[in-house]
Write an enzyme that holds these catalytic residues in place. Structure first.
Site, PDB file in Angstrom:
ATOM      1  N   SER A 188     -31.320  44.690 -33.170  1.00  0.00           N
ATOM      2  CA  SER A 188     -31.761  45.270 -34.262  1.00  0.00           C
ATOM      3  C   SER A 188     -31.196  45.313 -35.458  1.00  0.00           C
ATOM      4  CB  SER A 188     -31.608  46.931 -33.733  1.00  0.00           C
ATOM      5  OG  SER A 188     -30.504  47.373 -33.664  1.00  0.00           O
ATOM      6  N   ASN A 189     -32.069  45.746 -36.535  1.00  0.00           N
ATOM      7  CA  ASN A 189     -31.043  45.677 -38.006  1.00  0.00           C
ATOM      8  C   ASN A 189     -29.989  46.365 -38.186  1.00  0.00           C
ATOM      9  OD1 ASN A 189     -33.291  43.937 -38.425  1.00  0.00           O
ATOM     10  ND2 ASN A 189     -34.205  44.881 -40.054  1.00  0.00           N
ATOM     11  N   GLU A 190     -30.004  47.699 -37.384  1.00  0.00           N
ATOM     12  CA  GLU A 190     -28.659  48.457 -37.225  1.00  0.00           C
ATOM     13  C   GLU A 190     -27.439  47.623 -36.881  1.00  0.00           C
ATOM     14  OE1 GLU A 190     -31.708  49.492 -35.888  1.00  0.00           O
ATOM     15  OE2 GLU A 190     -32.064  50.891 -37.837  1.00  0.00           O
ATOM     16  N   GLU A 238     -30.405  32.243 -32.201  1.00  0.00           N
ATOM     17  CA  GLU A 238     -31.956  32.843 -32.161  1.00  0.00           C
ATOM     18  C   GLU A 238     -32.056  33.760 -33.552  1.00  0.00           C
ATOM     19  OE1 GLU A 238     -31.669  36.535 -29.511  1.00  0.00           O
ATOM     20  OE2 GLU A 238     -33.825  36.738 -29.883  1.00  0.00           O
ATOM     21  N   GLN A 265     -36.827  34.517 -22.301  1.00  0.00           N
ATOM     22  CA  GLN A 265     -35.638  34.723 -22.376  1.00  0.00           C
ATOM     23  C   GLN A 265     -35.429  36.101 -21.722  1.00  0.00           C
ATOM     24  OE1 GLN A 265     -34.528  36.300 -26.266  1.00  0.00           O
ATOM     25  NE2 GLN A 265     -32.277  35.878 -26.042  1.00  0.00           N
ATOM     26  N   GLY A 266     -34.515  36.224 -20.528  1.00  0.00           N
ATOM     27  CA  GLY A 266     -34.094  37.241 -19.776  1.00  0.00           C
ATOM     28  C   GLY A 266     -32.611  37.890 -20.169  1.00  0.00           C
ATOM     29  N   TYR A 267     -32.600  38.515 -21.088  1.00  0.00           N
ATOM     30  CA  TYR A 267     -31.391  39.226 -21.318  1.00  0.00           C
ATOM     31  C   TYR A 267     -31.405  40.749 -21.341  1.00  0.00           C
ATOM     32  CZ  TYR A 267     -28.769  35.252 -23.879  1.00  0.00           C
ATOM     33  OH  TYR A 267     -28.282  34.115 -24.130  1.00  0.00           O
ATOM     34  N   SER A 268     -32.334  41.392 -21.936  1.00  0.00           N
ATOM     35  CA  SER A 268     -32.383  42.725 -22.148  1.00  0.00           C
ATOM     36  C   SER A 268     -32.845  43.430 -20.655  1.00  0.00           C
ATOM     37  CB  SER A 268     -33.439  43.308 -23.158  1.00  0.00           C
ATOM     38  OG  SER A 268     -33.000  42.804 -24.334  1.00  0.00           O
TER      39      SER A 268
END
Ligand SMILES: Cc1cc2nc3c(=O)[nH]c(=O)nc-3n(C[C@H](O)[C@H](O)[C@H](O)COP(=O)(O)OP(=O)(O)OC[C@H]3O[C@@H](n4cnc5c(N)ncnc54)[C@H](O)[C@@H]3O)c2cc1C
Length: 392
Positions: free
Chosen positions: A377-379, A245, A126-129
């Protein structure tokens, strides 16, 4: 609301359990249970075993190999796999790229890619970030310029899980930088990792393992036929995929198995001459995690009951992600506490038993820090819940 399994669902669970018992190779189960790194062959081998049984993609449409199981049966299957200590099914092809192709792909793309994903012939990543574009994904800068019948891609992705194993990568790229709204002008491309101009560089995490990578694109040529959905409409695809996801990040079955292992370690290791499991403070922490895990399982079942009634899950998927990953992290912390100095990999000495399981625990603890960061992230998950429930 009915949170119990029906007799048919219980029979299904037993059938899955028996099959896993007979077909999960012992060496693979031991590798998973002892937190050892899984090779490409381990991951593909297990994928292919499930594909032969017809169970590798239960949620797919039946004509492509789906099992037509109910949501509860799918959940049971998932949890039984975790509990049995199966290697994870790599989600990038099966659970991310495939749903996108079913929803947005052309017939040609479906015919070309889906059977190979099912059979485990192509390994996807997966190339997102990108550096500076993780939570703020819409700020991504990797550029794709259309030149005739292909795009030329230039830029960098980061944290790309298992890119070093991958044959293909699905990427978000910017095809139009002139749009005032950042979410517009992004496109979704399928890129063959063997194309000249792609470089994969490992990132070694603090547990010493190699899970993630940087991926560089230098004038990489991608045929226009590998564009999914319309040019400039990749954000719609990206959001659709992120929903998929986050499903399945709760990992209840895996946590149940690990909790069992934790109890065993705490029974073997002594504190002041008594097994740690008899220590009131330790028991208190252990019980809290166990109760939270039970609550997570019931919450999961509650959502399943909604799904059974035809109501799709919304922001609550974020709740499963937060609680599931917090529990995984708590278990890894308690494992460290239970094993004490044995949690470090040190050279065995003559008068000391060397336990391969406990020796991996410090690394495992470090590795588990990732769970509250990846898949959003959880935040960010808390922001999603706040927005959905409070309208903030
Ligand atoms: C092990 C691992 C595997 C990964 N695999 C992949 C992969 O295969 N493919 C891929 O594309 N990406 C992958 N990622 C990347 C992952 O999606 C990002 O790391 C994640 O989205 C966070 O982005 P970031 O690292 O840029 O941190 P940042 O977005 O810079 O966040 C830094 C901190 O600020 C907090 N923060 C940021 N924005 C807000 C906000 N609005 N409100 C409150 N807090 C905020 C975050 O929660 C975090 O604690 C992986 C990451 C890890 C750790």
């Amino acid at each position: 609301m009915d949170l119990n399994y029906s007799p048919e669902e219980t029979a299904f669970r037993d059938r899955v359990r028996d099959w896993l018992h007979e077909n999960l190779p012992t060496d693979l189960r031991d590798k998973v249970s002892n937190y050892r790194e899984l090779s490409r062959e381990d991951l593909i081998g297990w994928h292919k075993t499930l594909a032969r049984q017809g169970w590798v993609a239960p949620e797919w449409p039946v004509e492509y190999g789906g099992t037509d199981w109910s949501v509860v049966e799918r959940y049971i299957f998932e949890e039984e796999m975790g509990y049995a200590g199966c290697p994870p099914l790599v989600p990038f092809g099966l659970r991310m790229c495939a749903p996108v192709l079913f929803r947005f792909g052309t017939d040609a793309q479906k015919q070309r890619f889906l059977p190979r994903i099912y059979q485990g012939d192509d390994f996807w990543c997966q190339g997102y970030s990108e550096p500076g574009s993780g939570s703020d994904l819409a700020s991504l800068k990797t550029r794709a310029v259309r030149q005739g019948d292909h795009y030329v891609v230039t830029g960098q992705k980061i944290w790309t899980t298992l890119a070093h194993y991958a044959d293909w990568i699905f990427c978000l790229v910017r095809t139009d930088a002139s749009q005032s709204k950042r979410q517009e002008g992004i496109s979704f491309l399928l890129i063959d990792m063997k194309t000249p101009g792609i470089t994969v560089r490992p990132i070694i995490l603090m547990d010493g393992g190699h899970d993630v990578n940087e991926v560089f694109f230098d004038d990489v040529t991608v045929p226009v036929e590998n564009l999914v959905h319309e040019e400039g409409k990749g954000w719609t695809v990206a959001k659709y995929l992120l929903g998929h996801e986050r499903m399945g990040t709760g990992r209840v079955g895996q946590s149940k198995r690990e909790l069992q292992q934790l109890k065993e370690v705490a029974t073997q290791h002594l504190k002041d001459g008594r097994p740690l499991i008899e220590d009131a403070r330790f028991r208190d922490r252990l019980t809290r995690v166990e109760v939270e895990l039970m609550a997570l399982e019931i919450t999961n079942l509650r959502f399943l009951d909604q799904l059974r009634g035809g109501r799709p899950p919304g922001a609550e998927v974020s709740m499963l992600k937060i609680k599931g990953t917090e529990i995984q992290q708590s278990i890894s912390e308690l494992m460290m506490q239970a094993a004490g100095p044995f949690a470090q990999a040190f050279r065995p000495v003559d008068n000391m038993d060397f336990d391969h399981f406990t020796a991996r625990l410090a690394a495992r603890y470090c590795n588990m820090r990732k769970t509250s960061i990846y898949a959003g992230s959880n935040e960010i998950q808390r922001n999603i819940i706040a927005k959905a429930t409070l309208g903030l």
